[in-house]
Design a protein around this motif. Structure first.
Motif, short mmCIF file in Angstrom:
data_model
loop_
_atom_site.label_atom_id
_atom_site.label_comp_id
_atom_site.label_asym_id
_atom_site.label_seq_id
_atom_site.Cartn_x
_atom_site.Cartn_y
_atom_site.Cartn_z
N VAL A 1 0.85 -1.20 0.00
CA VAL A 1 0.00 0.00 0.00
C VAL A 1 0.89 1.25 0.00
O VAL A 1 0.63 2.20 -0.74
CB VAL A 1 -0.97 -0.01 1.20
CG1 VAL A 1 -1.68 1.33 1.37
CG2 VAL A 1 -1.99 -1.14 1.03
N PHE A 2 1.95 1.23 0.79
CA PHE A 2 2.90 2.35 0.79
C PHE A 2 3.56 2.50 -0.58
O PHE A 2 3.68 3.61 -1.10
CB PHE A 2 3.98 2.17 1.86
CG PHE A 2 3.53 2.55 3.23
CD1 PHE A 2 3.18 3.85 3.54
CD2 PHE A 2 3.48 1.60 4.23
CE1 PHE A 2 2.77 4.21 4.81
CE2 PHE A 2 3.07 1.94 5.51
CZ PHE A 2 2.71 3.25 5.80
N LEU B 1 -7.13 -0.91 0.11
CA LEU B 1 -8.50 -1.13 0.56
C LEU B 1 -8.87 -0.12 1.65
O LEU B 1 -7.98 0.47 2.27
CB LEU B 1 -8.64 -2.54 1.14
CG LEU B 1 -8.39 -3.72 0.20
CD1 LEU B 1 -8.46 -5.02 0.97
CD2 LEU B 1 -9.37 -3.70 -0.96
N PRO B 2 -10.16 0.03 1.93
CA PRO B 2 -10.54 0.94 3.02
C PRO B 2 -9.82 0.62 4.33
O PRO B 2 -9.34 1.53 5.01
CB PRO B 2 -12.06 0.72 3.14
CG PRO B 2 -12.48 0.31 1.77
CD PRO B 2 -11.33 -0.52 1.23
N ALA C 1 -7.14 3.06 6.07
CA ALA C 1 -7.52 3.54 7.40
C ALA C 1 -6.47 3.18 8.44
O ALA C 1 -6.20 3.97 9.35
CB ALA C 1 -8.88 2.97 7.79
N THR C 2 -5.84 2.02 8.29
CA THR C 2 -4.79 1.62 9.23
C THR C 2 -3.60 2.57 9.14
O THR C 2 -3.05 2.99 10.17
CB THR C 2 -4.36 0.17 8.97
OG1 THR C 2 -5.49 -0.68 9.18
CG2 THR C 2 -3.22 -0.26 9.87
N VAL C 3 -3.21 2.93 7.94
CA VAL C 3 -2.11 3.90 7.77
C VAL C 3 -2.48 5.22 8.43
O VAL C 3 -1.69 5.80 9.19
CB VAL C 3 -1.79 4.11 6.27
CG1 VAL C 3 -0.82 5.27 6.07
CG2 VAL C 3 -1.23 2.83 5.65
N GLU D 1 -10.33 6.34 15.89
CA GLU D 1 -10.58 4.93 16.13
C GLU D 1 -11.07 4.28 14.85
O GLU D 1 -11.71 4.94 14.02
CB GLU D 1 -11.66 4.76 17.21
CG GLU D 1 -11.32 5.44 18.52
CD GLU D 1 -12.51 5.53 19.44
OE1 GLU D 1 -12.45 4.92 20.53
OE2 GLU D 1 -13.50 6.20 19.08
N GLY D 2 -10.81 3.00 14.71
CA GLY D 2 -11.34 2.25 13.58
C GLY D 2 -12.80 1.91 13.80
O GLY D 2 -13.23 1.69 14.93
N VAL D 3 -13.56 1.88 12.71
CA VAL D 3 -14.98 1.54 12.75
C VAL D 3 -15.23 0.48 11.69
O VAL D 3 -15.04 0.73 10.50
CB VAL D 3 -15.87 2.77 12.49
CG1 VAL D 3 -17.33 2.38 12.37
CG2 VAL D 3 -15.67 3.81 13.57
N GLY D 4 -15.62 -0.70 12.12
CA GLY D 4 -15.83 -1.81 11.21
C GLY D 4 -17.24 -1.87 10.65
O GLY D 4 -17.92 -2.87 10.82
#
Length: 145
Positions: free
Chosen positions: A18-19, A25-26, A30-32, A45-48
């Motif tokens: 991804v880098f 992906l979303p 979002a993690t980055v 915060e992450g939202v699933g």
């Protein structure tokens, strides 16, 4: 940016790729964002949410959802509910709850598992299945279950 043309490409699930490719992906985008925000002291915060991973920022008087996949557009809870309704998914407030890092990892691995199962790549799908099993065992041992 979001990889809309090759959503099923496994490279979308690996942060190093991804880098390199600057798309994903979303959940990986979002993690980055999430890890970068933590590094600079911004609480997100992450939202699933079903079918689409988002981030949540809680301000003093409201919360806003960030869709990193779609260029970081900001959404309200009503916008999220509308998106789910368009996908014919009944909205529940729980869809917008913050998820743990472990849940993020499990969801990302689940996405990758589906890619490898669809490609009939048994070797890689077996590896991902083993990783998910280890993650579940680790969670169980930490909760005493």
């Amino acid at each position: 940016r979001g990889n809309t043309k090759e959503h099923g490409n496994p490279e979308n699930s690996y942060l190093n790729r991804v880098f390199d490719l600057k798309r994903g992906l979303p959940i990986t985008l979002a993690t980055v964002f999430l890890l970068t925000a933590r590094r600079v002291g911004v609480a997100v915060e992450g939202v699933g949410m079903p079918q689409h991973f988002l981030l949540k920022y809680r301000g003093a008087s409201h919360e806003v959802f960030i869709d990193v996949f779609r260029s970081g557009i900001l959404l309200t809870a009503q916008d999220c509910a509308r998106r789910l309704a368009e996908a014919q998914i009944e909205f529940h407030a729980d869809h917008l709850r913050a998820v743990s890092d472990r849940e993020i990892l499990a969801r990302a691995l689940g996405n990758l598992l589906r890619v490898y199962l669809n490609a009939e790549d048994t070797r890689r799908s077996d590896r991902i299945t083993a990783m998910l099993k280890l993650l579940q065992q680790s969670a169980a041992s930490q909760t005493g279950a």
